[in-house]
Design a protein around this motif. Structure first.
Motif, PDB file in Angstrom:
ATOM      1  N   VAL A   1      44.017  33.812  45.090  1.00 41.08           N
ATOM      2  CA  VAL A   1      45.429  34.165  44.955  1.00 41.08           C
ATOM      3  C   VAL A   1      46.021  34.394  46.333  1.00 41.08           C
ATOM      4  N   THR A   2      47.298  34.045  46.468  1.00 39.89           N
ATOM      5  CA  THR A   2      47.993  34.300  47.720  1.00 39.89           C
ATOM      6  C   THR A   2      49.226  35.158  47.465  1.00 39.89           C
ATOM      7  N   GLY A   3      49.663  35.815  48.522  1.00 41.47           N
ATOM      8  CA  GLY A   3      50.880  36.611  48.488  1.00 41.47           C
ATOM      9  C   GLY A   3      51.292  36.916  49.914  1.00 41.47           C
ATOM     10  N   ARG A   4      52.480  37.463  50.068  1.00 42.90           N
ATOM     11  CA  ARG A   4      53.012  37.687  51.413  1.00 42.90           C
ATOM     12  C   ARG A   4      52.539  38.979  52.054  1.00 42.90           C
ATOM     13  N   ARG A   5      52.072  39.920  51.239  1.00 39.43           N
ATOM     14  CA  ARG A   5      51.725  41.242  51.759  1.00 39.43           C
ATOM     15  C   ARG A   5      50.245  41.537  51.585  1.00 39.43           C
ATOM     16  N   GLN A   6      49.650  42.081  52.651  1.00 36.92           N
ATOM     17  CA  GLN A   6      48.227  42.374  52.639  1.00 36.92           C
ATOM     18  C   GLN A   6      47.851  43.341  51.520  1.00 36.92           C
TER      19      GLN A   6
ATOM     20  N   ALA B   1      43.282  41.032  44.249  1.00 36.94           N
ATOM     21  CA  ALA B   1      41.934  40.480  44.368  1.00 36.94           C
ATOM     22  C   ALA B   1      40.896  41.457  43.823  1.00 36.94           C
ATOM     23  N   GLU B   2      41.080  42.734  44.128  1.00 43.12           N
ATOM     24  CA  GLU B   2      40.136  43.743  43.637  1.00 43.12           C
ATOM     25  C   GLU B   2      40.252  43.918  42.125  1.00 43.12           C
ATOM     26  N   GLU B   3      41.480  43.929  41.632  1.00 40.88           N
ATOM     27  CA  GLU B   3      41.711  44.114  40.194  1.00 40.88           C
ATOM     28  C   GLU B   3      41.069  43.012  39.371  1.00 40.88           C
ATOM     29  N   LEU B   4      41.170  41.769  39.837  1.00 44.94           N
ATOM     30  CA  LEU B   4      40.717  40.622  39.049  1.00 44.94           C
ATOM     31  C   LEU B   4      39.327  40.135  39.441  1.00 44.94           C
TER      32      LEU B   4
ATOM     33  N   THR C   1      37.688  25.492  40.821  1.00 42.50           N
ATOM     34  CA  THR C   1      38.361  26.218  41.895  1.00 42.50           C
ATOM     35  C   THR C   1      39.862  26.150  41.641  1.00 42.50           C
ATOM     36  N   VAL C   2      40.501  27.306  41.610  1.00 44.47           N
ATOM     37  CA  VAL C   2      41.912  27.417  41.252  1.00 44.47           C
ATOM     38  C   VAL C   2      42.638  28.190  42.344  1.00 44.47           C
ATOM     39  N   LEU C   3      43.708  27.619  42.880  1.00 44.20           N
ATOM     40  CA  LEU C   3      44.553  28.272  43.877  1.00 44.20           C
ATOM     41  C   LEU C   3      45.886  28.618  43.236  1.00 44.20           C
ATOM     42  N   ILE C   4      46.283  29.891  43.341  1.00 44.79           N
ATOM     43  CA  ILE C   4      47.529  30.349  42.734  1.00 44.79           C
ATOM     44  C   ILE C   4      48.372  31.032  43.799  1.00 44.79           C
ATOM     45  N   THR C   5      49.486  30.417  44.164  1.00 45.42           N
ATOM     46  CA  THR C   5      50.397  31.066  45.103  1.00 45.42           C
ATOM     47  C   THR C   5      51.233  32.093  44.342  1.00 45.42           C
ATOM     48  N   GLY C   6      51.636  33.149  45.026  1.00 47.41           N
ATOM     49  CA  GLY C   6      52.382  34.198  44.343  1.00 47.41           C
ATOM     50  C   GLY C   6      51.559  34.815  43.228  1.00 47.41           C
ATOM     51  N   GLY C   7      50.267  34.977  43.465  1.00 45.92           N
ATOM     52  CA  GLY C   7      49.361  35.423  42.410  1.00 45.92           C
ATOM     53  C   GLY C   7      49.115  36.913  42.369  1.00 45.92           C
ATOM     54  N   THR C   8      50.012  37.700  42.977  1.00 48.60           N
ATOM     55  CA  THR C   8      49.757  39.139  43.056  1.00 48.60           C
ATOM     56  C   THR C   8      50.543  39.964  42.056  1.00 48.60           C
ATOM     57  N   SER C   9      51.434  39.339  41.303  1.00 50.17           N
ATOM     58  CA  SER C   9      52.211  40.095  40.320  1.00 50.17           C
ATOM     59  C   SER C   9      52.760  39.141  39.271  1.00 50.17           C
TER      60      SER C   9
ATOM     61  N   LEU D   1      32.713  18.262  50.972  1.00 48.05           N
ATOM     62  CA  LEU D   1      32.787  17.549  49.701  1.00 48.05           C
ATOM     63  C   LEU D   1      33.442  18.377  48.604  1.00 48.05           C
ATOM     64  N   GLY D   2      33.863  19.583  48.917  1.00 49.66           N
ATOM     65  CA  GLY D   2      34.451  20.450  47.902  1.00 49.66           C
ATOM     66  C   GLY D   2      35.838  19.992  47.494  1.00 49.66           C
ATOM     67  N   ALA D   3      36.233  20.375  46.283  1.00 47.11           N
ATOM     68  CA  ALA D   3      37.522  19.934  45.758  1.00 47.11           C
ATOM     69  C   ALA D   3      38.244  21.105  45.107  1.00 47.11           C
ATOM     70  N   LEU D   4      39.557  20.984  45.058  1.00 45.76           N
ATOM     71  CA  LEU D   4      40.414  21.942  44.384  1.00 45.76           C
ATOM     72  C   LEU D   4      40.760  21.370  43.017  1.00 45.76           C
ATOM     73  N   ASP D   5      40.477  22.137  41.964  1.00 46.59           N
ATOM     74  CA  ASP D   5      40.684  21.630  40.614  1.00 46.59           C
ATOM     75  C   ASP D   5      42.082  21.911  40.078  1.00 46.59           C
ATOM     76  N   VAL D   6      42.622  23.081  40.395  1.00 46.43           N
ATOM     77  CA  VAL D   6      43.927  23.459  39.858  1.00 46.43           C
ATOM     78  C   VAL D   6      44.735  24.161  40.945  1.00 46.43           C
ATOM     79  N   LEU D   7      45.983  23.757  41.085  1.00 49.82           N
ATOM     80  CA  LEU D   7      46.945  24.451  41.940  1.00 49.82           C
ATOM     81  C   LEU D   7      48.085  24.936  41.065  1.00 49.82           C
ATOM     82  N   VAL D   8      48.358  26.235  41.110  1.00 48.74           N
ATOM     83  CA  VAL D   8      49.493  26.803  40.389  1.00 48.74           C
ATOM     84  C   VAL D   8      50.484  27.340  41.414  1.00 48.74           C
ATOM     85  N   ASN D   9      51.646  26.718  41.472  1.00 51.14           N
ATOM     86  CA  ASN D   9      52.708  27.148  42.379  1.00 51.14           C
ATOM     87  C   ASN D   9      53.565  28.190  41.672  1.00 51.14           C
ATOM     88  N   ALA D  10      53.177  29.473  41.823  1.00 49.12           N
ATOM     89  CA  ALA D  10      53.905  30.551  41.161  1.00 49.12           C
ATOM     90  C   ALA D  10      54.747  31.367  42.132  1.00 49.12           C
ATOM     91  N   ALA D  11      54.663  31.077  43.427  1.00 44.42           N
ATOM     92  CA  ALA D  11      55.480  31.803  44.402  1.00 44.42           C
ATOM     93  C   ALA D  11      56.952  31.489  44.185  1.00 44.42           C
TER      94      ALA D  11
END
Length: 245
Positions: free
Chosen positions: A31-36, A43-46, A4-12, A75-85
């Motif tokens: 992926v997260t971003g500021r705009r819907q 999310a659709e592209e990837l 499980t990978v969380l990437i902030t600023g993951g839209t561009s 019991l779930g865990a986050l494996d990778v966090l990428v702070n790209a915002a």
């Protein structure tokens, strides 16, 4: 089990390329971003999950962490966090004094390029799995007198060293990728002239701009089994525009 990978600023730009790299490996990517609209498009592209979150806002980061907890379960865990915002904010304007403009510029840079990483990491750190990785996207600007932006990225690297010491005993690594000039991003907006592009390329040893995919590959490596003893570091990826020894 997929990671499980969380990437902030993951839209561009770098964030999007990093999301694509982990998704290609079969990871469950959020992926997260500021705009819907940009979140939905990425999310659709990837073929990944998208969450609207302005990582400078504590309430939205708390909501992101709660949503992540609901998704992963007890019991779930986050494996990778990428702070790209992050990024280069436009110059401050308004009717205030010149000092007000300076303060606004510094506070905006601090919020976007340091606090996004600090807040998100703090909010999800208890979910980080042993063998996991926190990767934050820094900048050559930290080494080049980059004003408010460079100072924020320098602080990001200093904070990362502290974070690494905290997370290390849990088997979680923490590193910064300090990128040089990378083309095909929104960093400069409409402000990148041909002259500026040429000057940035001329600073490199290989005489070309970096590519988002190259930063993504570095992030992928730092989250791999082969990088488990690399932590607390700032990894420079800039074609030789800034060298270390």
């Amino acid at each position: 089990m997929p990671r499980t990978v969380l990437i902030t600023g993951g839209t561009s730009g770098i964030g999007l390329a990093t999301a694509a790299r982990f998704a290609a490996d079969g990871a469950d990517v959020i992926v997260t971003g500021r705009r819907q609209d940009t979140v939905e498009r990425a999310a659709e592209e990837l073929g990944v999950r998208g969450v609207v979150c302005d990582a400078t806002e504590t309430g939205q980061v708390e909501a992101l962490a709660a949503r992540l907890g609901d998704t992963l379960g007890a019991l779930g865990a986050l494996d990778v966090l990428v702070n790209a915002a992050g990024g280069l904010p436009p110059a401050a304007t308004g009717d205030g004094s010149p000092l007000d403009a300076v303060r606004a510029q510094w506070e905006t840079n601090w919020a976007q390029n340091l606090m996004t990483a600090v807040l998100t990491t703090t909010a999800v750190r208890d979910r980080l799995a042993p063998g996991g990785a926190v990767i934050s996207i820094g900048s050559i600007g930290a080494e080049r007198g980059g004003g408010a932006y460079g100072a924020a990225k320098a602080a990001l690297a200093a904070w990362n060293a502290f974070l690494s010491a905290e997370l290390g005993p849990r088997g979680v690594t923490a590193n910064v990728i300090s990128s040089g000039y990378v083309e095909n991003t929104n960093f400069f907006g409409d402000g990148l002239t041909r002259e500026r592009h040429d000057a940035l390329v001329a600073e490199t040893h290989d005489k070309r701009a970096g590519r988002p995919e190259e930063i993504a590959e570095t992030a992928f490596f730092l989250a791999s089994p082969g990088a488990r003893h690399i932590t607390g570091q700032t990894i420079h990826v800039n074609g030789g525009a800034f060298t270390t020894r």
